[in-house]
Design an enzyme around this catalytic site. Structure first.
Site, PDB file in Angstrom:
ATOM      1  CG  HIS A 143      -0.481   0.269   2.526  1.00 19.37           C
ATOM      2  ND1 HIS A 143      -0.887  -0.438   3.631  1.00 19.37           N
ATOM      3  CD2 HIS A 143       0.407   1.168   3.003  1.00 19.37           C
ATOM      4  CE1 HIS A 143      -0.280   0.022   4.699  1.00 19.37           C
ATOM      5  NE2 HIS A 143       0.514   0.996   4.343  1.00 19.37           N
ATOM      6  CD  GLU A 148      -4.593  -1.322   3.458  1.00 18.02           C
ATOM      7  OE1 GLU A 148      -3.490  -1.571   2.940  1.00 18.02           O
ATOM      8  OE2 GLU A 148      -4.868  -1.597   4.637  1.00 18.02           O
TER       9      GLU A 148
END
Ligand code: GLP
Length: 252
Positions: A143, A148
């Site tokens: 990330h 994410e």
């Protein structure tokens, strides 16, 4: 070394990388006192912030006209909460240099309307003329900011759910109480990041070696958000020997 459009610089130690980056920022500030900086949190940039504070103390860095935008913030945390990223930045950098409070921009984790807060932040960045130099860290899961891994990425600043791995890697900020780590955050989006004029991603330590290799040499995929940096024309990946180890293994 250049791989997939990314320029890779290897340093003998994390401190050497931090020192060089702090000097680089100080030089940019001399050239352009109104520099708009994008900044990360995490363990990795801590030595860099210490070096910046030292340069300021020596009269070699002037932040009086500069502006900063941090990448992300935990949802639900007020800026005065000692666990917030805002408080982290205050401790490690803002309290030690001459950045005026009105030139520090931050996502407000306690904003009543998170979506409106994200829009506000995106507009503030645009009104500042965009980010001149964005410093990034790298999550072990690939990330950047709090973008994410998943099936899709979001371009603009947005509200996001944190993965279990990311919550675990932030546990030190919460006296090691995983239960207290927020489940959601606000983060600059991938588009916000890729619009920065220059990006330096800092990764140090053996724990990042595999992720660095995948980011630099792997396919561009939302499963590894940092791989999207391959699309940007001015990204520098700064590593120490440990984080760059898998790269040099493949280069020889
Ligand atoms: C955190 C932050 C990221 C940071 C990353 C790496 O979750 N949201 O911006 O780059 O994790 O952290 P560290 O430098 O501690 O490895």
């Amino acid at each position: 070394m250049h791989v997939n459009g990314l320029s890779i610089r290897t340093f003998p130690s994390p401190v050497a990388a931090a020192r060089t980056l702090a000097r680089d920022v100080a030089r940019e500030l001399t050239r352009n006192p109104a520099l708009v900086l994008g900044l990360p949190t995490g363990r990795t940039p801590v030595p860099f912030y210490a070096e910046l504070a030292a340069l300021y103390a020596q009269g070699r860095a002037d932040f009086s006209q500069a502006r900063t935008f941090n990448l992300d913030e935990f949802l639900g945390l007020h800026r005065d909460d000692p666990h917030s990223y805002r408080a982290f930045m205050q401790r490690h950098l803002f309290d030690h240099v001459n950045l005026s409070a009105r030139r520090i921009d931050f996502l407000d984790g306690a904003a009543g309307d998170a979506e409106a807060e994200c829009l506000r932040y995106e507009r503030r960045i645009a009104r500042a003329g965009g980010l001149d130099l964005l410093i990034l860290g790298l999550g072990v899961n690939g990330h950047i900011g709090f973008n994410e891994p998943g099936r899709a990425l979001t371009a603009a600043t947005h509200r996001t759910r944190l993965t279990a791995a990311t919550r675990r890697s932030n546990v030190a900020l919460f006296e090691r109480r995983l239960h207290d780590v927020p489940r959601e955050a606000l983060s600059m989006g991938m588009g916000t990041i890729l619009r920065a004029r220059r990006i330096v991603l800092l990764a140090t330590g053996a724990g990042k070696a595999r992720t660095v290799k995948r980011m630099v040499c792997g396919a561009i995929s939302p499963a590894l958000p940092a791989s999207f940096l391959q699309l940007h024309a001015a990204v520098e990946v700064w590593v120490d020997g440990a984080a760059g180890a898998a790269l040099s293994a493949s280069a020889t």
